[in-house]
Design a protein around this motif. Structure first.
Motif, PDB file in Angstrom:
ATOM      1  N   THR A  20      -8.148 -32.137 -21.933  1.00  0.00           N
ATOM      2  CA  THR A  20      -7.066 -31.255 -21.334  1.00  0.00           C
ATOM      3  C   THR A  20      -7.016 -30.030 -21.880  1.00  0.00           C
ATOM      4  O   THR A  20      -7.676 -29.784 -22.955  1.00  0.00           O
TER       5      THR A  20
ATOM      6  N   GLU B 168      -8.879 -35.754 -16.740  1.00  0.00           N
ATOM      7  CA  GLU B 168      -7.906 -35.096 -17.983  1.00  0.00           C
ATOM      8  C   GLU B 168      -7.210 -35.929 -18.688  1.00  0.00           C
ATOM      9  O   GLU B 168      -6.273 -35.539 -19.292  1.00  0.00           O
TER      10      GLU B 168
ATOM     11  N   ALA C 116      -1.027 -33.585 -26.830  1.00  0.00           N
ATOM     12  CA  ALA C 116      -1.706 -34.579 -25.944  1.00  0.00           C
ATOM     13  C   ALA C 116      -1.203 -35.997 -26.284  1.00  0.00           C
ATOM     14  O   ALA C 116      -1.390 -37.049 -25.603  1.00  0.00           O
TER      15      ALA C 116
ATOM     16  N   GLU D 184      -4.189 -28.864 -23.355  1.00  0.00           N
ATOM     17  CA  GLU D 184      -3.063 -29.135 -24.179  1.00  0.00           C
ATOM     18  C   GLU D 184      -3.638 -29.115 -25.496  1.00  0.00           C
ATOM     19  O   GLU D 184      -4.612 -29.663 -25.927  1.00  0.00           O
TER      20      GLU D 184
ATOM     21  N   LEU E 186      -2.861 -42.501 -13.536  1.00  0.00           N
ATOM     22  CA  LEU E 186      -2.471 -42.367 -11.861  1.00  0.00           C
ATOM     23  C   LEU E 186      -1.775 -43.415 -11.508  1.00  0.00           C
ATOM     24  O   LEU E 186      -1.435 -43.588 -10.266  1.00  0.00           O
TER      25      LEU E 186
ATOM     26  N   ARG F 185       1.590 -37.883 -25.090  1.00  0.00           N
ATOM     27  CA  ARG F 185       1.562 -38.652 -23.613  1.00  0.00           C
ATOM     28  C   ARG F 185       1.035 -39.975 -23.797  1.00  0.00           C
ATOM     29  O   ARG F 185       0.343 -40.339 -24.825  1.00  0.00           O
TER      30      ARG F 185
ATOM     31  N   ARG G 226      -4.820 -38.187 -17.319  1.00  0.00           N
ATOM     32  CA  ARG G 226      -3.760 -38.559 -16.688  1.00  0.00           C
ATOM     33  C   ARG G 226      -3.732 -39.985 -16.142  1.00  0.00           C
ATOM     34  O   ARG G 226      -4.683 -40.153 -15.658  1.00  0.00           O
TER      35      ARG G 226
ATOM     36  N   HIS H 145       4.955 -44.006 -15.600  1.00  0.00           N
ATOM     37  CA  HIS H 145       5.678 -43.174 -16.551  1.00  0.00           C
ATOM     38  C   HIS H 145       7.312 -43.436 -16.461  1.00  0.00           C
ATOM     39  O   HIS H 145       7.879 -42.426 -16.979  1.00  0.00           O
TER      40      HIS H 145
ATOM     41  N   ARG I 184      -7.051 -43.777 -14.092  1.00  0.00           N
ATOM     42  CA  ARG I 184      -7.031 -42.831 -14.824  1.00  0.00           C
ATOM     43  C   ARG I 184      -7.992 -41.440 -14.367  1.00  0.00           C
ATOM     44  O   ARG I 184      -9.257 -41.706 -13.809  1.00  0.00           O
ATOM     45  N   ASP I 185      -7.502 -40.089 -14.376  1.00  0.00           N
ATOM     46  CA  ASP I 185      -8.509 -39.302 -14.228  1.00  0.00           C
ATOM     47  C   ASP I 185      -9.113 -38.535 -15.406  1.00  0.00           C
ATOM     48  O   ASP I 185      -9.115 -39.030 -16.528  1.00  0.00           O
TER      49      ASP I 185
END
Length: 512
Positions: A331, A287, A338, A333, A291, A341, A289, A296, A284-285
């Motif tokens: 983020t 922001e 958000a 967004e 990884l 996601r 996201r 997904h 996980r980064d």
């Protein structure tokens, strides 16, 4: 014509006119119903608050079998007094679910309202007052709220503090008040009404599927309306069409088989805290996201209708940044996008100590608790496979139990994964669902502010079970204030949210 005959004719005409008017009592404009119910509520606020307090003083952690049954019996009595047929549904050693139903002659629609009456465990030492002794305050504790007398007249901004005040006992009291107001006003319901009060939602609903399977016909309805969760952060009323799924695991990585002096072995012996953080950073980064390759693959992107609904909602991000004391979000967004996601949340990390308890040593292991929020059409099994494959790709031996001495000696990196339960997928109803459009129309007619309609709420509920077993569409109609501290210390309900709920329920029950 004799006087008795004339009187009989007049009496017959009165009855006929009353019968003709009777349907109008159920189909009058929802604003008329709301006005009438508001007047009733204003005259009965003390009774409503007193009834709420009687429910809140009952401890309601699902594992507390004695008190959870007291809650169920109390709720059963509330609705038996109001003309419902009530029974307790149980599966094995589960807390009882309270099922109630009341038919309306001539009604074509059957509505099921879901509420859960259990609450999260508490650490009473963290609270400003006892969690099971309701207290009225004039503001949130965090803003210096002061205790006030629990006596009418009430300021609508006052808040009632207790476990489950916001999550999720308020709908129970709002429903009983709405039913009483309608009865006293001579208005009948437009639906056949069923109620399902679950007693273990906060424990993960482990027996819900069994209950649904065993009572499928009894629990069938044209629509399940979940009354749980908070309204929009703008304080506008909100209708949600779905929830995210939930899954989680504990991840442990290992260092030496005994604690080591960091002066003698630092920079030589592997440090499990460092390795754990390095491993998490590959997943996980900063922001948010995720990884992990393949994570997904099953995701269904938001539709144009869902994106339009989010764009139409009022922006609340700037206010939230100030309220929550954060420099910036993870983020760019908006918050509503958000939560569309998938999410990977670090719930906690445990290893060693800090502050005065810190020691100059290299620990034997480090553990992170990781929570996953799923979106359509992700499945827990797929995510488990992708995550374990990712960890192996980082050079780790993946285990589901404690490593043996041979495994420790034979592998440089070992990760133990403990998956917490089976998890469950997300659910999302279509935003053009006819009954949803009817409810949205009712709510928009009640308020000068446009209803906020969102494809999903950020939290999770096991709605997929109802979809799979019963096959009925599901909507979420939350009533609690967005800052109600649900699941945390000093949980509360803003009184205006309770007053609004009474009017909303009355309008929906008479116009759907």
């Amino acid at each position: 014509m004799s006087i008795p005959i004339r009187a009989a004719i007049i009496h017959c005409r009165v009855i006929c006119l009353a019968l003709l008017a009777w349907p109008l009592l159920a189909t009058a404009d929802p604003t008329d119903v709301a006005d009438q119910v508001r007047a009733w509520r204003q005259a009965h606020e003390q009774r409503i608050v007193d009834d709420f307090v009687k429910l809140l003083v009952l401890p309601n952690v699902a594992s507390d079998q004695v008190n959870i049954r007291k809650n169920a019996d109390y709720i059963r009595g509330l609705f038996e007094q109001r003309g419902f047929r009530v029974r307790l549904l149980e599966a094995g050693d589960s807390p009882p679910a309270v099922f109630a139903e009341r038919e309306t002659p001539g009604a074509d629609t059957t509505l099921m309202i879901y509420v859960h009456y259990d609450g999260q465990p508490v650490n009473a030492a963290d609270w400003a007052s006892d969690p099971w002794t309701p207290v009225m305050r004039d503001a949130p504790v965090e803003l210096g709220g002061r205790d006030v007398a629990m006596q009418a007249p009430f300021d609508p901004e006052w808040r009632l503090f207790a476990r489950s005040a916001g999550d999720d006992k308020a709908p129970i009291v709002a429903l009983t008040a709405a039913l009483d107001a309608l009865a006293d006003s001579g208005r009948r319901l437009s639906v056949n009404l069923k109620l399902f009060f679950e007693g273990e939602e906060e424990a993960g609903s482990p027996h819900l599927r069994e209950m649904l399977d065993s009572h499928r016909e009894l629990l069938d309805a044209d629509l399940w309306l979940f009354c749980d969760g908070p309204v929009h952060q703008s304080r506008r009323w909100q209708l949600n069409y779905g929830v995210r799924g939930s899954f989680g695991f504990d991840l442990t990585v290992f260092g030496p088989n005994r604690p080591l002096h960091s002066g003698h072995y630092g920079n030589w012996a592997p440090n499990p805290i460092v390795r754990l953080n390095e491993l998490l950073a590959t997943m996980r980064d900063g922001e948010g996201r995720i990884l992990v390759d393949g994570y997904h693959d099953q995701v269904v992107p938001p539709s144009a209708l869902e994106r339009d609904a989010i764009d139409a909602a009022p922006l609340v991000d700037t206010g939230l940044i100030e309220q929550l004391g954060i420099g910036r979000p993870e983020t760019d967004e908006r918050v509503e996008m958000a939560v569309m996601r998938p999410a990977m949340n670090l719930r906690g990390i445990r290893s060693g100590d800090v502050g005065e308890q810190a020691r100059n040593s290299i620990q034997t292991s480090a553990t992170a608790s990781v929570g996953l929020r799923l979106v359509p059409a992700q499945t827990p099994d797929h995510l488990r496979h992708m995550i374990e494959r990712h960890i192996r790709a980082q050079g780790y031996l993946v285990l589901h139990g404690e490593p043996s001495a041979e495994q420790r000696a034979g592998h440089d990196r070992i990760a133990q994964l403990d998956w917490s339960g089976a998890g469950y997928p997300a659910y999302r109803a279509p935003m053009d669902l006819p009954l949803a459009r009817s409810i949205a129309d009712i709510l928009n007619r009640l308020s000068s502010d446009t209803l906020v309609e969102l494809p999903t709420m950020g939290g999770s509920l096991p709605l997929y079970l109802i979809d799979e077993v019963i096959g009925a569409p599901i909507l979420i109609l939350p009533i609690a204030n967005h800052d109600n501290n649900q699941h945390g210390k000093n949980e509360n309900l803003r009184l205006q949210n309770l007053w609004d709920a009474i009017e909303i329920y009355a309008a929906v029950l008479t116009h759907l």
